[in-house]
Structures are given as C-alpha cells and as structure tokens.
Design a protein around this motif. Structure first.
Motif, PDB file in Angstrom:
ATOM      1  N   CYS A 266      84.819  58.470  75.492  1.00 39.31           N
ATOM      2  CA  CYS A 266      83.447  57.959  75.625  1.00 39.31           C
ATOM      3  C   CYS A 266      83.439  56.434  75.709  1.00 39.31           C
ATOM      4  CB  CYS A 266      82.597  58.426  74.442  1.00 39.31           C
ATOM      5  SG  CYS A 266      82.206  60.191  74.457  1.00 39.31           S
ATOM      6  N   ARG A 267      84.280  55.803  74.911  1.00 43.73           N
ATOM      7  CA  ARG A 267      84.342  54.343  74.933  1.00 43.73           C
ATOM      8  C   ARG A 267      84.926  53.838  76.245  1.00 43.73           C
ATOM      9  NH1 ARG A 267      87.655  53.802  71.158  1.00 43.73           N
ATOM     10  NH2 ARG A 267      89.448  52.938  72.262  1.00 43.73           N
ATOM     11  N   ALA A 268      85.920  54.563  76.793  1.00 46.25           N
ATOM     12  CA  ALA A 268      86.582  54.120  78.017  1.00 46.25           C
ATOM     13  C   ALA A 268      85.703  54.286  79.250  1.00 46.25           C
ATOM     14  CB  ALA A 268      87.886  54.904  78.206  1.00 46.25           C
ATOM     15  N   LEU A 269      84.729  55.210  79.194  1.00 48.35           N
ATOM     16  CA  LEU A 269      83.886  55.463  80.361  1.00 48.35           C
ATOM     17  C   LEU A 269      82.791  54.425  80.543  1.00 48.35           C
ATOM     18  CD1 LEU A 269      83.548  59.354  80.186  1.00 48.35           C
ATOM     19  CD2 LEU A 269      84.772  58.013  81.902  1.00 48.35           C
ATOM     20  N   GLY A 270      82.665  53.485  79.603  1.00 49.94           N
ATOM     21  CA  GLY A 270      81.749  52.372  79.807  1.00 49.94           C
ATOM     22  C   GLY A 270      80.430  52.528  79.083  1.00 49.94           C
ATOM     23  N   ARG A 271      79.428  51.833  79.606  1.00 46.90           N
ATOM     24  CA  ARG A 271      78.146  51.711  78.912  1.00 46.90           C
ATOM     25  C   ARG A 271      77.487  53.070  78.659  1.00 46.90           C
ATOM     26  NH1 ARG A 271      74.043  47.487  81.412  1.00 46.90           N
ATOM     27  NH2 ARG A 271      75.606  46.109  80.500  1.00 46.90           N
ATOM     28  N   ASP A 272      77.437  53.927  79.663  1.00 44.15           N
ATOM     29  CA  ASP A 272      76.832  55.255  79.522  1.00 44.15           C
ATOM     30  C   ASP A 272      77.908  56.314  79.331  1.00 44.15           C
ATOM     31  OD1 ASP A 272      74.292  54.189  79.898  1.00 44.15           O
ATOM     32  OD2 ASP A 272      74.464  54.314  82.076  1.00 44.15           O
ATOM     33  N   GLY A 273      78.983  55.944  78.641  1.00 44.17           N
ATOM     34  CA  GLY A 273      80.131  56.831  78.519  1.00 44.17           C
ATOM     35  C   GLY A 273      79.838  58.110  77.766  1.00 44.17           C
ATOM     36  N   VAL A 274      78.976  58.061  76.741  1.00 43.60           N
ATOM     37  CA  VAL A 274      78.706  59.255  75.933  1.00 43.60           C
ATOM     38  C   VAL A 274      78.037  60.336  76.788  1.00 43.60           C
ATOM     39  CG1 VAL A 274      77.432  60.155  73.957  1.00 43.60           C
ATOM     40  CG2 VAL A 274      78.566  57.938  73.793  1.00 43.60           C
ATOM     41  N   ALA A 275      76.963  59.964  77.467  1.00 38.76           N
ATOM     42  CA  ALA A 275      76.258  60.935  78.305  1.00 38.76           C
ATOM     43  C   ALA A 275      77.143  61.433  79.439  1.00 38.76           C
ATOM     44  CB  ALA A 275      74.980  60.300  78.861  1.00 38.76           C
ATOM     45  N   LEU A 276      77.903  60.515  80.029  1.00 44.51           N
ATOM     46  CA  LEU A 276      78.760  60.887  81.154  1.00 44.51           C
ATOM     47  C   LEU A 276      79.863  61.847  80.720  1.00 44.51           C
ATOM     48  CD1 LEU A 276      79.321  60.402  84.141  1.00 44.51           C
ATOM     49  CD2 LEU A 276      80.739  58.444  83.502  1.00 44.51           C
ATOM     50  N   PHE A 277      80.463  61.585  79.558  1.00 40.72           N
ATOM     51  CA  PHE A 277      81.547  62.449  79.094  1.00 40.72           C
ATOM     52  C   PHE A 277      81.052  63.866  78.836  1.00 40.72           C
ATOM     53  CE2 PHE A 277      83.722  64.490  75.545  1.00 40.72           C
ATOM     54  CZ  PHE A 277      85.025  64.514  76.014  1.00 40.72           C
ATOM     55  N   PHE A 278      79.944  64.004  78.097  1.00 35.57           N
ATOM     56  CA  PHE A 278      79.473  65.342  77.737  1.00 35.57           C
ATOM     57  C   PHE A 278      78.936  66.098  78.952  1.00 35.57           C
ATOM     58  CE2 PHE A 278      79.509  63.396  73.528  1.00 35.57           C
ATOM     59  CZ  PHE A 278      80.074  64.418  72.781  1.00 35.57           C
ATOM     60  N   LYS A 279      78.440  65.373  79.935  1.00 35.28           N
ATOM     61  CA  LYS A 279      78.007  66.042  81.160  1.00 35.28           C
ATOM     62  C   LYS A 279      79.203  66.662  81.880  1.00 35.28           C
ATOM     63  CE  LYS A 279      75.676  65.221  85.578  1.00 35.28           C
ATOM     64  NZ  LYS A 279      75.013  64.222  86.446  1.00 35.28           N
ATOM     65  N   ARG A 280      80.324  65.911  81.919  1.00 43.62           N
ATOM     66  CA  ARG A 280      81.506  66.409  82.613  1.00 43.62           C
ATOM     67  C   ARG A 280      82.216  67.503  81.822  1.00 43.62           C
ATOM     68  NH1 ARG A 280      84.330  60.742  84.738  1.00 43.62           N
ATOM     69  NH2 ARG A 280      82.712  60.197  86.271  1.00 43.62           N
ATOM     70  N   ILE A 281      82.331  67.329  80.528  1.00 48.54           N
ATOM     71  CA  ILE A 281      83.122  68.260  79.738  1.00 48.54           C
ATOM     72  C   ILE A 281      82.425  69.609  79.592  1.00 48.54           C
ATOM     73  CG2 ILE A 281      82.252  67.824  77.404  1.00 48.54           C
ATOM     74  CD1 ILE A 281      85.954  67.988  78.454  1.00 48.54           C
ATOM     75  N   THR A 282      81.075  69.636  79.735  1.00 48.59           N
ATOM     76  CA  THR A 282      80.327  70.897  79.609  1.00 48.59           C
ATOM     77  C   THR A 282      80.039  71.532  80.960  1.00 48.59           C
ATOM     78  OG1 THR A 282      78.258  69.623  79.544  1.00 48.59           O
ATOM     79  CG2 THR A 282      79.258  70.220  77.428  1.00 48.59           C
ATOM     80  N   THR A 283      80.478  70.902  82.050  1.00 46.00           N
ATOM     81  CA  THR A 283      80.312  71.500  83.379  1.00 46.00           C
ATOM     82  C   THR A 283      81.456  72.477  83.634  1.00 46.00           C
ATOM     83  OG1 THR A 283      79.243  69.494  84.207  1.00 46.00           O
ATOM     84  CG2 THR A 283      80.134  71.030  85.842  1.00 46.00           C
ATOM     85  N   PRO A 284      81.167  73.769  83.834  1.00 46.33           N
ATOM     86  CA  PRO A 284      82.248  74.757  84.035  1.00 46.33           C
ATOM     87  C   PRO A 284      83.112  74.396  85.240  1.00 46.33           C
ATOM     88  CG  PRO A 284      80.135  75.845  83.641  1.00 46.33           C
ATOM     89  CD  PRO A 284      79.830  74.391  83.829  1.00 46.33           C
ATOM     90  N   GLY A 285      84.433  74.455  85.034  1.00 46.34           N
ATOM     91  CA  GLY A 285      85.375  74.207  86.114  1.00 46.34           C
ATOM     92  C   GLY A 285      85.585  72.755  86.469  1.00 46.34           C
ATOM     93  N   HIS A 286      84.973  71.840  85.736  1.00 53.18           N
ATOM     94  CA  HIS A 286      85.144  70.418  86.051  1.00 53.18           C
ATOM     95  C   HIS A 286      86.564  69.974  85.716  1.00 53.18           C
ATOM     96  CE1 HIS A 286      84.401  66.125  86.383  1.00 53.18           C
ATOM     97  NE2 HIS A 286      83.188  66.386  86.860  1.00 53.18           N
ATOM     98  N   LYS A 287      87.137  69.148  86.583  1.00 55.29           N
ATOM     99  CA  LYS A 287      88.519  68.695  86.391  1.00 55.29           C
ATOM    100  C   LYS A 287      88.688  67.892  85.111  1.00 55.29           C
ATOM    101  CE  LYS A 287      92.326  66.462  88.837  1.00 55.29           C
ATOM    102  NZ  LYS A 287      92.736  65.702  90.050  1.00 55.29           N
ATOM    103  N   ALA A 288      87.596  67.278  84.626  1.00 56.00           N
ATOM    104  CA  ALA A 288      87.671  66.472  83.405  1.00 56.00           C
ATOM    105  C   ALA A 288      88.117  67.310  82.214  1.00 56.00           C
ATOM    106  CB  ALA A 288      86.321  65.823  83.113  1.00 56.00           C
ATOM    107  N   GLN A 289      87.747  68.601  82.213  1.00 53.51           N
ATOM    108  CA  GLN A 289      88.167  69.467  81.110  1.00 53.51           C
ATOM    109  C   GLN A 289      89.681  69.574  81.034  1.00 53.51           C
ATOM    110  OE1 GLN A 289      86.228  73.212  81.730  1.00 53.51           O
ATOM    111  NE2 GLN A 289      84.184  72.446  81.191  1.00 53.51           N
ATOM    112  N   GLU A 290      90.304  69.808  82.183  1.00 51.69           N
ATOM    113  CA  GLU A 290      91.765  69.941  82.212  1.00 51.69           C
ATOM    114  C   GLU A 290      92.454  68.666  81.735  1.00 51.69           C
ATOM    115  OE1 GLU A 290      95.356  70.640  85.501  1.00 51.69           O
ATOM    116  OE2 GLU A 290      93.237  70.893  86.072  1.00 51.69           O
TER     117      GLU A 290
END
Length: 506
Positions: A320-344
């Motif tokens: 979350c810190r590495a993704l920048g200013r809106d890192g928290v929202a961006l991380f949880f959006k990606r990690i909860t999207t089924p099949g998103h590469k960010a999960q792997e």
C-alpha cells in the motif's frame, strides 16, 4: 515519438530486506561493510582515473620532445658522416629544444587528491627527463661497445626505441583509462545528479475570466489532478517518522495500532481496508519491520499460522505504501478482483518472505538445541561465520604481499591490521579457527572484524565440491536431497493455502 528508457538500466537499486545473512551475523554490520566496500571501490577507481589522466598529460609532453629530438637527429644524419658526430648530435639536441616554450618545461602539478594519496616529490622538468634519457642512451651505447663511427646512428636507433616504448605505455594507459571511465559511467550515482529543467510556468486560461471587478478570476487557478484527495492529518511529518536520529541500533517494535492490524485475519480484506483507512499512520517502513519481527518471534515459538498472518499483514502495508498516494484503495481493488495478476505477485511475495523466516527460525532453534545439549545454555552473545545456502562453503584467502594490484594491496594492509591471533587463524585456512577467535571478542569488536574481513577479500562464498566416492560425501549428498524434499513439501502445502486465499479473498 518512442521514448528510450535504456539509460535507466544503469540505475542500481537495492533493498536491504533482500540481503541474506546467517542468523549469527549481524545484518546491519554486514550492510555497512558492503556499503563501505562499494564506496572504497568507487574512490579507488576515481583515484586511478585521475592518475591515468595525469600520466597521459606527462607522457604526451615527453613524446612530443622525444619526437622533436629524433627528427632533428635524422635531419643531420648526412652531416654526421663528414663532421664530428658528437658536435652534430649536440647541435641537434639544442635545435629540438629551441622551439619549445620555457613555460611548458615543467609538467603540471598533480591533482590534490592524487598528491595526497601518492605523495612524493613533484616530477622533474622535461629538460631533466630528456637529459636522463640521453644518459641512458649513451650508457647503452657504451655497454654495446659502439665506436665513434657508428655512434650517431646508434643514438638515433636507441632514441627511436625509447619513443616506441613510451608510445606503447601511452597506448596501454589509454585502454585502462577508457575501461575505468566506462565502469564509472555504467552506474548512476548521487554524484551524477544535476538540475535538468529548473523553470516553473503556469499558462493561465484565456477563457472563463470575469469582467473587471466582477469577483475572483478563474484564470489564476491551478487544476488539481486529484481534487477529492484529503491528506491524512494523522500521518506524521517525515522528520517525525525517524526515531532516534542516526542511531540504527534502536529496537524496532510495532505500535499498538500496528499490532492490532497484525491480528486481523489475512483473509479479512474488508476489515484490513477499514483499519488502514482509519489508521493511515501505520503506513510506514518501521511498522512493516515491526510486524515482520513479530512474525519471526512467533515462528521461533512454532506458531506458524500466526507468523504467516503477520507476514501477510506486514507486506500488505508495504505494498500500500509503495503504490503511492492512493495506494490503499488501489491495492484492495486489485487484490479483491478475481483473477487479477496482482494476487499472484502478492501471494508469491508473502510465501517467499514467510519461507525465509521459517528456514531461519528453524536454524536458530536447531542451534539453540545444540547449545543446550552441549551445556552452553544461553551463553554469551557471539558473532560466528557460517555459509547460509546449502552446498556452499566460506573459503579463506590471504592477500599476497608482493601484488601490484591496488585492491590487493589494500586488502593486505587490512589483513596486517588484525591481531596476531586472528592473522594466525586466517593463515590456517580453517573457518573454525577464525570463529574461535571471533568467539572471544565482544559483539562490537567482532562486527568490526567481520566487516574488515569482507572488505579485505579474505573471505569468499563458493560452491562446495562434494566427493561422492567417499562415505562422507555420500552422507552429505543424502542430507542435501532430504532438505530439498522437505522444502518442496512445504512449498506444496503453502500453495494450497494460497489457493484458499484466492478463492475466498474476503
């Protein structure tokens, strides 16, 4: 137009968390030793570049004078056949020096850094160098027994040989200098940073302005890229985030808010998201390290599930810190999207980090059990050297005395600065003897010695050569195969756990 990003290939980045050291080796001391080694190599390279540049200038001046003298002698070759060769040679020497500016007779002074490192007296004038050259030529002719008749031609030949020798040295110098300059330019360092664009200009909109005296002017406004973003007031200023100033030895612990976050189940992303949104102050590197230490302590107590949960939460903060200013929202959006590469990517990082902690904890527990069996108990804290990776060994090499390489000379000087007991242990080539000497030292002194051992090049980690024809070699191979099977089994078990996270991200 395509953009060429190849120049960024030279940007060398490092992450201290990726450095693998043995549990008994202090990580901070190892990092400081590596940093000192890099800085020392850089300084030595710069010193060599300064030295080669200076020698190139001196050699160019000497080559021009030898060439001028050789041309003058060759132009009087016919005259020397009918007149006294010594007088003709003297006149040629004077003619070659007549066209030179007396102000250029002295070589330029050495640069300050080079003079401080090399020391010694300034170089003699070019006139003295040429006089020395003529003395060497006459001495060589006398040794060969050249008579008066062939002396002039012999002088021309000898001076020609000297010219070729200096030009050959100059060619080798140019190659070494070019190689060092390529190496210096290969990496981007802070010394190469310079101001590029240093201008601020805002184009005011021509439209939208109101009539004079008609209220505020829209043309003076600056459009925000993210107008809805509100900076978290609870987030401390950068100066407040660094505790203890420059003291790297302060114990890193997680704050109460971070501890509560670490206790949230790794599968409950909704709760983790809500906690980070209400506690943005824990989005710091210190909290990540603190939770990782909690994971390490838990694994030492064989609480594997809690240790893995802490690793997951610690890396969640880091991402979350590495993704920048809106890192928290961006991380949880990606990690909860089924099949998103960010999960792997994220789950693999969690797995790798957890396995490092698990393997290291197992080694420490085995060492503790061994110490207790030998009656050592907790004992006194010591620094000991061991190869971390299986199949590798630490070899000992003493820098030779008579080496002309500057790096080897520096390593030899460091070796000679060790105590006689440590020198004797290193000369045996036995790591066990070196560890015995380290075990008698305080932790601070041992850390300093380990740093110097790395800096001097006395230690090198190499692959172990196992003789499979002996009984001992067969036992080692069997042990390595068993460890590989255990590692593979653990990875399979954790892959099943990752699949469960992916199927049920909430």
């Amino acid at each position: 137009m395509p953009v060429d990003y190849s120049k960024w290939d030279a940007l060398e980045l490092s992450d201290d968390s990726d450095i693998e050291v043995h549990p008994n080796v202090d990580k901070r001391s190892f990092i400081r030793a590596k940093q000192n080694q890099i800085h020392q190599q850089r300084q030595e390279r710069k010193l060599h570049i300064e030295q080669y540049k200076y020698e190139r200038i001196v050699n160019n001046g000497l080559i021009s004078r030898i060439s001028s003298l050789l041309s003058a002698l060759q132009s009087h070759a016919e005259e020397a056949k009918t007149k006294n060769p010594a007088e003709v040679a003297f006149r040629a020497v004077m003619e070659s020096a007549a066209g030179l500016d007396p102000k250029d007779d002295m070589p330029p002074p050495r640069p300050e850094a080079l003079q401080a490192a090399v020391g010694g007296e300034p170089l003699p004038s070019y006139t003295k160098m040429m006089a020395t050259l003529l003395d060497q030529v006459n001495k060589a002719l006398d040794e060969r027994g050249v008579g008066q008749e062939g002396r002039y031609e012999g002088m021309v030949g000898e001076i020609g040989e000297h010219l070729k020798k200096v030009e050959g040295l100059q060619g080798e110098l140019e190659k070494k200098l070019a190689e060092l300059e390529r190496e210096e330019a290969r990496k981007i360092t802070s010394e190469g940073i310079h101001t590029g664009f240093d201008s601020t200009h805002i184009n005011k909109s021509s439209g939208g302005s109101k009539a004079e005296g008609g209220g505020s002017k829209e043309s003076g406004k600056v459009e925000l890229l993210n107008p809805n973003y509100t900076p978290p007031e609870a987030l401390p200023a950068p100066s407040e985030r660094v505790e203890g100033g420059d003291d790297d030895d302060d114990e890193v612990t997680a704050s109460p808010a971070a501890v509560k976050f670490a206790n949230i189940k790794s599968s409950d992303y909704r709760e983790s998201h809500a906690w980070l949104s209400s506690h943005p102050e824990i989005l710091t590197e210190k909290e990540t390290d603190g939770i990782l230490i909690m994971a390490f302590d838990a694994q030492l107590e064989n609480r594997s599930d809690y240790a893995r949960n802490c690793v997951h939460q610690a890396l969640l903060i880091q991402y979350c810190r590495a993704l920048g200013r809106d890192g928290v929202a961006l991380f949880f959006k990606r990690i909860t999207t089924p099949g998103h590469k960010a999960q792997e990517v994220f789950y693999k990082d969690v797995q790798d980090t957890y396995m490092k902690i698990k393997n290291r904890s197992r080694e420490i527990n085995l060492q503790r059990a061994k110490d207790e069996a030998e009656g050592k108990g907790e004992g006194v804290e010591q620094i000991q050297l061991h190869a971390v990776d299986p199949g590798t060994v630490i070899n000992i090499r003493i820098p030779p005395k008579d080496s002309e390489d500057l790096d080897v000379q520096v390593g030899r000087a460091i070796f000679e600065s060790f105590t006689p007991e440590m020198q004797k242990a290193l000369e045996t080539g036995s790591l066990e003897e070196v560890n015995k000497v380290l075990g008698k030292m305080s932790v601070e002194d041992a850390e300093e010695v380990v740093g110097k051992l790395s800096e001097s090049g006395c230690l090198s980690v190499e692959e172990e050569v196992i003789d499979a024809t002996t009984e001992e070699g067969k036992q080692k191979i069997k042990k390595l195969e068993q460890e590989a099977k255990e590692q593979e089994k653990e990875e399979q078990e954790n892959k099943g756990q990752e699949a469960k996270y992916a199927d049920d991200p909430e």
